[in-house]
Design a protein around this motif. Structure first.
Motif, mmCIF file in Angstrom:
data_model
loop_
_atom_site.group_PDB
_atom_site.id
_atom_site.type_symbol
_atom_site.label_atom_id
_atom_site.label_comp_id
_atom_site.label_asym_id
_atom_site.label_seq_id
_atom_site.Cartn_x
_atom_site.Cartn_y
_atom_site.Cartn_z
ATOM 1 N N SER A 108 15.796 7.407 7.380
ATOM 2 C CA SER A 108 16.366 7.687 6.209
ATOM 3 C C SER A 108 15.942 8.870 5.518
ATOM 4 O O SER A 108 14.397 9.190 5.596
ATOM 5 N N ASP A 125 15.167 6.428 -3.844
ATOM 6 C CA ASP A 125 14.354 5.245 -4.337
ATOM 7 C C ASP A 125 14.730 4.880 -6.068
ATOM 8 O O ASP A 125 14.110 5.467 -6.826
ATOM 9 N N GLY A 152 12.919 7.431 1.476
ATOM 10 C CA GLY A 152 12.904 7.238 3.157
ATOM 11 C C GLY A 152 12.040 7.041 3.876
ATOM 12 O O GLY A 152 11.650 8.562 4.148
ATOM 13 N N ARG A 210 6.944 -7.360 -1.677
ATOM 14 C CA ARG A 210 8.332 -7.302 -2.481
ATOM 15 C C ARG A 210 10.026 -7.459 -2.140
ATOM 16 O O ARG A 210 10.122 -7.851 -1.044
ATOM 17 N N GLY A 268 6.619 3.062 1.286
ATOM 18 C CA GLY A 268 6.550 4.225 2.212
ATOM 19 C C GLY A 268 4.964 4.439 2.972
ATOM 20 O O GLY A 268 4.770 5.219 4.007
ATOM 21 N N GLY A 323 3.940 2.025 4.995
ATOM 22 C CA GLY A 323 4.407 2.449 6.287
ATOM 23 C C GLY A 323 4.770 2.916 7.285
ATOM 24 O O GLY A 323 4.547 3.132 8.340
ATOM 25 N N ASP A 324 6.282 4.044 6.877
ATOM 26 C CA ASP A 324 6.222 5.306 7.080
ATOM 27 C C ASP A 324 4.986 6.185 6.887
ATOM 28 O O ASP A 324 4.554 7.428 8.330
#
Ligand code: AMP
Length: 307
Positions: free
Chosen positions: A8, A12, A27, A93, A233, A235-236
């Motif tokens: 994505s 945000d 994203g 969250r 973000g 984790g990304d």
């Protein structure tokens, strides 16, 4: 080596105990590409935005040499929007809203120049789209995939079909429990290994990450930061640092997977220091290497007993 990233691109709105920002660039594909761009070039991006996606965010991606040929811009369309609220325990969250917008009718088309890419990272996105991307490219050396609770609930069967095509699954602890109905993380990882991936990485927020392969279990700490402003973000950025390092070194040994996990943790630790992409924007490779080395010191100890 080359890396293809799908996921994505978002605007945000984020609330944490330390501030609130509205419609900032985010994203999964954005964070993954930026993190990976510190290790590998080219990073080839596949995704979609509306005409409201900020020009400077696009220019920033270009400045990181992220190839945007596979990015569709829907004129008059609205970019995917996500809202999240964090509490004092920043490991949890609440998702306030998920507006798919242009993602609702997105059909990824892989440009000819992307079809032969060595490494692929399927960022968090509808698993149907993740699979459609893989169907259009030649078999890569390694496919890493990420997902989240939103898709585990809404697209469970489709997610399981995509998982069969993954080499590495990256998920957080709550998600892996949800996916497998197994409370114990090691048993859950082993159960995932029966569903396709041969490597499972479980992210545990401020408690680090766990790498499970056929031969190894490796526990990486999280970097003990004093100032965390926005966990979005992380984790990304972890996934981007991980696959970026693998693509840079082209080495799939367990020892190198461990280094990649530490590089992932390094990029995640930078990401959370500031809101949105702010901290990932002004990083340099020396800072990354310094923090990577600090990770070694974090859990190094002397086994000799002084007598
Ligand atoms: P992370 O904090 O690493 O889990 O990633 C947060 C990013 O994921 C945010 O920038 C969001 O825009 C994006 N995101 C949130 N929900 C979804 C979803 N259902 N599909 C795709 N991306 C999402």
């Amino acid at each position: 080596m080359s890396l293809l990233v799908v996921g994505s691109l978002a605007l945000d709105t984020i609330e944490t105990p330390f501030g609130r920002v509205e419609n900032v660039p985010g994203g999964s594909a954005t964070y993954i590409s930026v993190a990976a761009s510190y290790f590998v070039k080219p990073v080839r991006l596949v995704g979609v935005v509306g005409s409201d996606f900020p020009k400077d965010a696009m220019e920033f991606l270009e400045s990181r040499e992220v190839d945007l040929e596979g990015l569709q811009v829907v004129s008059g369309g609205k970019t995917f929007r996500w809202g999240g609220r964090y509490h004092y325990d920043m490991n949890t969250r609440d998702t306030l809203f998920t507006d798919l917008n242009v993602f609702e009718h997105f059909d990824p088309v892989i440009p000819e120049s992307y079809r032969r890419t060595t490494y692929v990272c399927l960022g968090n996105i509808d698993p149907v789209l993740q699979k459609r991307v893989l169907e259009q490219i030649e078999k890569p050396r390694l496919v890493v995939g990420d997902t989240m609770n939103f898709w585990i609930k809404r697209r469970n069967a489709e997610l399981k079909a995509t998982m069969r095509l993954l080499d590495v699954l990256i998920v957080n602890d709550a998600e892996v429990r949800e996916l497998t109905n197994e409370p114990n993380l090691i048993k859950a990882a082993k159960s995932i290994m029966g569903m396709g991936p041969r490597v499972v990485i479980i992210k545990k927020g401020e408690h680090g990450a766990l790498l499970v392969t056929g031969n190894t279990i490796f526990s990486a700490p999280a970097y003990p930061l004093e100032n965390i402003n926005d966990p979005t973000g992380a984790g990304d950025a972890f996934a981007g640092g991980f696959i970026g390092w693998i693509a840079k070194t082209d080495d799939l040994s367990d020892d190198n997977l461990k280094r990649a996990v530490i590089h992932g943790s390094t990029l995640a630790s930078f990401c959370v220091e500031r809101f949105s992409l702010e901290r990932l924007k002004d990083l340099n490779y020396i800072e990354i290497l310094d923090r990577f080395r600090e990770f070694r010191e974090l859990s190094k100890f002397d086994e000799e007993i002084a007598v």
